[in-house]
Design an enzyme around this catalytic site. Structure first.
Site, mmCIF file in Angstrom:
data_model
loop_
_atom_site.group_PDB
_atom_site.id
_atom_site.type_symbol
_atom_site.label_atom_id
_atom_site.label_comp_id
_atom_site.label_asym_id
_atom_site.label_seq_id
_atom_site.Cartn_x
_atom_site.Cartn_y
_atom_site.Cartn_z
ATOM 1 N N LEU A 154 29.324 36.941 10.785
ATOM 2 C CA LEU A 154 28.743 36.025 9.790
ATOM 3 C C LEU A 154 29.892 35.243 9.170
ATOM 4 O O LEU A 154 30.965 35.801 8.931
ATOM 5 C CB LEU A 154 28.003 36.843 8.734
ATOM 6 C CG LEU A 154 27.621 36.212 7.385
ATOM 7 C CD1 LEU A 154 26.380 36.912 6.831
ATOM 8 C CD2 LEU A 154 28.752 36.277 6.353
ATOM 9 N N ASN A 155 29.654 33.933 8.936
ATOM 10 C CA ASN A 155 30.587 33.249 8.020
ATOM 11 C C ASN A 155 29.816 32.522 6.922
ATOM 12 O O ASN A 155 29.163 33.224 6.116
ATOM 13 C CB ASN A 155 31.686 32.458 8.738
ATOM 14 C CG ASN A 155 31.271 31.437 9.750
ATOM 15 O OD1 ASN A 155 30.580 31.739 10.707
ATOM 16 N ND2 ASN A 155 31.692 30.215 9.563
ATOM 17 N N ASP A 156 29.831 31.213 6.862
ATOM 18 C CA ASP A 156 29.347 30.519 5.656
ATOM 19 C C ASP A 156 27.870 30.780 5.302
ATOM 20 O O ASP A 156 27.028 30.824 6.188
ATOM 21 C CB ASP A 156 29.458 29.005 5.841
ATOM 22 C CG ASP A 156 30.782 28.564 6.406
ATOM 23 O OD1 ASP A 156 31.708 29.373 6.472
ATOM 24 O OD2 ASP A 156 30.870 27.389 6.802
ATOM 25 N N GLN B 212 25.887 31.207 8.838
ATOM 26 C CA GLN B 212 26.526 30.990 10.131
ATOM 27 C C GLN B 212 26.603 32.325 10.853
ATOM 28 O O GLN B 212 27.158 33.299 10.320
ATOM 29 C CB GLN B 212 27.941 30.430 9.914
ATOM 30 C CG GLN B 212 27.950 28.999 9.469
ATOM 31 C CD GLN B 212 27.573 28.064 10.616
ATOM 32 O OE1 GLN B 212 28.363 27.803 11.490
ATOM 33 N NE2 GLN B 212 26.336 27.576 10.596
ATOM 34 N N TYR C 14 26.427 24.171 13.132
ATOM 35 C CA TYR C 14 27.388 24.447 12.075
ATOM 36 C C TYR C 14 26.746 24.296 10.689
ATOM 37 O O TYR C 14 25.576 23.964 10.553
ATOM 38 C CB TYR C 14 28.613 23.537 12.246
ATOM 39 C CG TYR C 14 29.663 24.111 13.178
ATOM 40 C CD1 TYR C 14 29.395 25.218 13.983
ATOM 41 C CD2 TYR C 14 30.938 23.554 13.249
ATOM 42 C CE1 TYR C 14 30.369 25.752 14.822
ATOM 43 C CE2 TYR C 14 31.919 24.080 14.087
ATOM 44 C CZ TYR C 14 31.627 25.176 14.877
ATOM 45 O OH TYR C 14 32.591 25.702 15.697
ATOM 46 N N SER C 15 27.573 24.478 9.651
ATOM 47 C CA SER C 15 27.048 24.648 8.290
ATOM 48 C C SER C 15 26.284 23.440 7.751
ATOM 49 O O SER C 15 26.506 22.312 8.181
ATOM 50 C CB SER C 15 28.196 24.976 7.342
ATOM 51 O OG SER C 15 28.607 26.290 7.577
ATOM 52 N N GLU D 77 36.283 21.303 3.973
ATOM 53 C CA GLU D 77 35.050 21.836 4.553
ATOM 54 C C GLU D 77 34.030 22.106 3.452
ATOM 55 O O GLU D 77 34.370 22.240 2.272
ATOM 56 C CB GLU D 77 35.358 23.132 5.315
ATOM 57 C CG GLU D 77 36.290 22.927 6.489
ATOM 58 C CD GLU D 77 36.397 24.157 7.389
ATOM 59 O OE1 GLU D 77 36.175 24.022 8.605
ATOM 60 O OE2 GLU D 77 36.706 25.247 6.888
HETATM 61 C C1 FRU Z 1 33.795 26.873 7.362
HETATM 62 C C2 FRU Z 1 33.389 26.270 8.715
HETATM 63 C C3 FRU Z 1 32.592 25.001 8.543
HETATM 64 C C4 FRU Z 1 31.811 24.955 9.827
HETATM 65 C C5 FRU Z 1 31.494 26.402 10.053
HETATM 66 C C6 FRU Z 1 31.432 26.816 11.501
HETATM 67 O O1 FRU Z 1 34.030 28.241 7.422
HETATM 68 O O2 FRU Z 1 34.522 26.063 9.510
HETATM 69 O O3 FRU Z 1 33.341 23.843 8.310
HETATM 70 O O4 FRU Z 1 30.649 24.179 9.720
HETATM 71 O O5 FRU Z 1 32.500 27.144 9.400
HETATM 72 O O6 FRU Z 1 30.984 28.140 11.611
#
Ligand code: FRU
Length: 479
Positions: free
Chosen positions: A39-41, A57, A100-101, A218
């Site tokens: 998981l990220n954003d 994400q 992406y985000s 970002e």
């Molecule tokens: C930030 C980022 C965003 C991008 C997403 C991809 O962590 O790099 O800029 O949309 O993660 O997973």
């Protein structure tokens, strides 16, 4: 593969690994995490028809970055969450290397998601498309394709659209990079959510006295709070300076006034939102009660994620707890949402404690998944320190007026620290989960967020130094 195949493969991966993931002693108890994978954003935060939606994400197939999906959780109270089917999969030509985000907005009873379609061409170039997907029920989304192509004057590092409505117009802010490698935030406007026109660059290097300020910004977010506009951004490429900017990438805000007509944003200086190790790409939304609520990614980009102890259990990273934002005396204050009190059990209370000396354990104060509230802090002399499970510690030095979080770096095994200045210390509000700490200083004036990986059996909390305080503690396991 069809869209259905993408969805099926992701949910099969989650099912196949569910048991393994649950075995992890570092699996958190009350934070949002991926069912499997990375998981990220946080994405698409919204309260829609009364229900809170958090998208994120998600790479279901690996504990590394890759072609991202939008995972999805819903809740009625910000505490109890339901895992929903995948919302978006990278199944189209314009998003095949990642959905992406992005963000969410409600319009005429429907839920609109804006996201970045990330494409890597065969000859290694990057393409970016700002895309739309629409839903009637908040669960199933119909993709409408790109609604905004890359404008001239920016590189393909152009992503993470945040959309909002003001006075009958729609606006979008996008994170961007100029051809001379400077980060920027760019404003667009639309009447119908499908056709977007550039209004201009509202922030970036050489504007508002900013010099060099990173090579890419970002995940921007723009909202009004207490009569001012707040622009959140996550700049990449800031050099450490004093106590600031010690993580690989940063997240923070500019407060000021946006002239929508002229697309001019007059703002003050950049303020970091979090002082800890693991906080990035925060996003906010306004809920039905009018609160501005923030979630961040409780993690940080890392080329080599393999040293995180959760990786053998096939998952990595989490979101922060939801935090309410308020503007008090020109400062952005973060407070845990009050709904989290529902998790409280087994209250322990010690009034008017006076401690003096080395490493004391206080009666009944221990735990791994707990909330700790220290109030009426006074008479701190020399220094005051709390050790969490022999793996991380918080130290306040009243002479220097500095507060510092220390932890062991899981990769190097070495101690590392983050520090910030505060004018005095009156309150500490700590949220511990199995492998995370979120520490709110003086009612949310500063926050330290970190993952840490103590011995899973260790529940100790030690206090040292000279100080007086009252303390309450609750167990937060939601069984
Ligand atoms: C930030 C980022 C965003 C991008 C997403 C991809 O962590 O790099 O800029 O949309 O993660 O997973």
């Amino acid at each position: 593969m069809t869209e259905i195949d993408f969805f099926k493969k992701a949910s099969e991966e989650a099912e196949r690994n569910r048991h393994l993931v649950q075995q992890d002693p570092y699996r958190l108890k009350y934070h949002l995490m991926p069912p499997v994978g990375l998981l990220n954003d946080p994405n698409g935060l919204i309260q829609f028809n009364g229900v809170y939606h958090v998208f994120y994400q998600w790479n279901p197939f690996d504990t590394a970055h890759g072609a991202k999906y939008w995972g999805h959780y819903t809740s009625r109270d910000l505490v109890h969450w339901k895992e929903e089917p995948v919302a978006l999969a990278p199944d189209q030509w314009y998003d095949r290397n990642g959905c992406y985000s992005g963000s969410a907005i409600e319009y005429e009873g429907k839920l609109y998601l804006f996201y970045t379609g990330n494409v890597k061409t065969e000859d290694g170039r990057r393409e970016t498309y700002q895309c739309l997907a629409v839903s009637e029920d908040g669960i199933h989304f119909a993709k409408k394709g790109p609604v905004l192509e890359l404008p001239e004057r920016y590189t393909a590092h152009f992503r993470d659209p945040k959309v909002w409505e003001k006075d009958g117009h729609f606006y979008m802010v996008v994170g961007a990079q100029t051809p001379n490698q400077e980060g920027a935030a760019v404003l667009f406007a639309s009447k119908d959510l499908y056709h977007w026109e550039e209004q201009g660059k509202i922030a970036g290097a050489s504007m508002n006295g900013l010099e060099d300020f990173g090579y890419m910004w970002e995940c921007p977010d723009l909202f009004e709070l207490d009569g001012q506009e707040i622009l959140l951004v996550s700049p990449q490429g800031l050099e450490p300076s004093g106590f600031e900017y010690h993580n690989l990438f940063q997240s923070g805000y500019f407060a000021g006034k946006l002239d929508y007509e002229k697309a001019i944003f007059k703002h003050g200086s950049f303020v970091e939102l979090d002082r800890g190790f693991d906080f990035y790409a925060p996003q906010t939304f306004k809920d039905d009660s009018g609160r501005r609520i923030l979630y961040g990614w409780m993690g940080m980009t890392d080329e080599d994620e393999s040293s995180q102890p959760t990786v053998p259990y096939r998952w990595i990273h989490a979101l922060t707890m939801p935090r309410v934002l308020e503007m008090i005396n020109g400062r952005l204050i973060q407070k845990p949402v009050k709904e989290l009190k529902k998790l409280r059990k087994d209250k322990m209370e010690l009034q008017n404690m006076e401690i003096s000396g080395e490493s004391l354990q206080l009666d009944g104060l221990s735990g791994k998944t707990a909330e700790l509230m220290l109030e009426s802090l006074k008479n701190v002399r020399g220094m005051f320190k709390i050790d969490f499970r022999n793996e991380a510690s918080l130290t306040y030095n009243p002479d220097q007026k500095e507060i510092q979080l220390q932890r062991r770096n899981v990769k190097t095994g070495m101690q590392e620290s983050r520090t910030c200045k505060i004018s005095s210390l009156s309150e500490l509000h700590v949220f511990m989960d199995q492998s995370s700490l979120e520490i709110f200083i003086n009612g949310g004036e500063e926050v330290f967020t970190a993952r840490y990986f103590p011995d899973p059996e260790d529940e100790t909390i030690f206090f040292s130094g000279d100080a007086g305080f009252s303390v309450s503690m609750w167990n937060l396991e939601d069984k």
